[in-house]
Design a protein around this motif. Structure first.
Motif, PDB file in Angstrom:
ATOM      1  N   PHE A   5      38.271 -21.880 -41.922  1.00  0.00           N
ATOM      2  CA  PHE A   5      39.239 -22.873 -41.456  1.00  0.00           C
ATOM      3  C   PHE A   5      40.632 -22.276 -41.316  1.00  0.00           C
ATOM      4  O   PHE A   5      41.314 -22.493 -40.313  1.00  0.00           O
ATOM      5  N   SER A   6      41.067 -21.497 -42.302  1.00  0.00           N
ATOM      6  CA  SER A   6      42.402 -20.896 -42.214  1.00  0.00           C
ATOM      7  C   SER A   6      42.478 -19.868 -41.084  1.00  0.00           C
ATOM      8  O   SER A   6      43.507 -19.752 -40.411  1.00  0.00           O
ATOM      9  N   THR A   7      41.387 -19.157 -40.846  1.00  0.00           N
ATOM     10  CA  THR A   7      41.352 -18.206 -39.731  1.00  0.00           C
ATOM     11  C   THR A   7      41.465 -18.944 -38.407  1.00  0.00           C
ATOM     12  O   THR A   7      42.231 -18.545 -37.523  1.00  0.00           O
ATOM     13  N   PHE A  11      44.461 -18.491 -35.686  1.00  0.00           N
ATOM     14  CA  PHE A  11      44.193 -18.171 -34.285  1.00  0.00           C
ATOM     15  C   PHE A  11      44.733 -19.260 -33.353  1.00  0.00           C
ATOM     16  O   PHE A  11      45.277 -18.964 -32.291  1.00  0.00           O
ATOM     17  N   ALA A  12      44.572 -20.522 -33.733  1.00  0.00           N
ATOM     18  CA  ALA A  12      45.066 -21.621 -32.893  1.00  0.00           C
ATOM     19  C   ALA A  12      46.585 -21.570 -32.773  1.00  0.00           C
ATOM     20  O   ALA A  12      47.136 -21.738 -31.673  1.00  0.00           O
ATOM     21  N   ALA A  13      47.273 -21.315 -33.873  1.00  0.00           N
ATOM     22  CA  ALA A  13      48.738 -21.202 -33.829  1.00  0.00           C
ATOM     23  C   ALA A  13      49.166 -19.994 -33.001  1.00  0.00           C
ATOM     24  O   ALA A  13      50.142 -20.060 -32.239  1.00  0.00           O
ATOM     25  N   ALA A  14      48.435 -18.888 -33.135  1.00  0.00           N
ATOM     26  CA  ALA A  14      48.744 -17.692 -32.338  1.00  0.00           C
ATOM     27  C   ALA A  14      48.546 -17.978 -30.856  1.00  0.00           C
ATOM     28  O   ALA A  14      49.364 -17.583 -30.019  1.00  0.00           O
ATOM     29  N   PRO A  56      42.178 -12.368 -41.503  1.00  0.00           N
ATOM     30  CA  PRO A  56      41.457 -11.509 -42.450  1.00  0.00           C
ATOM     31  C   PRO A  56      40.475 -10.567 -41.764  1.00  0.00           C
ATOM     32  O   PRO A  56      39.291 -10.854 -41.646  1.00  0.00           O
ATOM     33  N   SER A  57      40.989  -9.462 -41.287  1.00  0.00           N
ATOM     34  CA  SER A  57      40.159  -8.442 -40.653  1.00  0.00           C
ATOM     35  C   SER A  57      40.711  -7.084 -41.046  1.00  0.00           C
ATOM     36  O   SER A  57      41.920  -6.896 -41.124  1.00  0.00           O
TER      37      SER A  57
END
Length: 112
Positions: A5-7, A11-14, A56-57
């Protein structure tokens, strides 16, 4: 907050930041808007770059590749909500494939 969910939120904000920043350039160059549109546009693009570092990558390239799927869907939402053009069946099919591909890239089990 679960990692998935946080990822997704990151990504959505980016994606929103990148699309808004790029649209500022589009508005200036293609729609004749004031050059002052570039001020929030550049700030938005800086925010976009920062947000991608929060994913987180272990590898930037993998994060960017996975982000591409989210970007495709966010761009289709922009097309619909900001530009008033509803995505067609082919747009939606491509978006679904892009999301699936992003999930495979980012969350596939990998050996050490």
């Amino acid at each position: 907050m679960p990692v998935l969910f946080s990822t997704f939120l990151t990504f959505a904000a980016a994606a929103l930041s990148e699309i808004a920043g790029c649209f500022a350039f589009w508005a200036w160059l293609r729609q004749g808007k004031s050059i002052l549109w570039l001020v929030p546009g550049v700030a938005s693009l800086v925010l976009f770059a920062y947000l991608l570092t929060l994913v987180p990558s272990d590898y930037a390239g993998r994060a960017y590749a996975a982000y591409g799927g989210i970007y495709v869907v966010a761009s289709l939402l922009w097309l619909w909500l900001a530009e008033g053009h509803r995505p067609d069946t082919w747009d939606l099919t491509g978006g679904a494939i892009a999301i699936l591909a992003a999930g495979v890239i980012l969350f596939a089990p990998r050996g050490a």
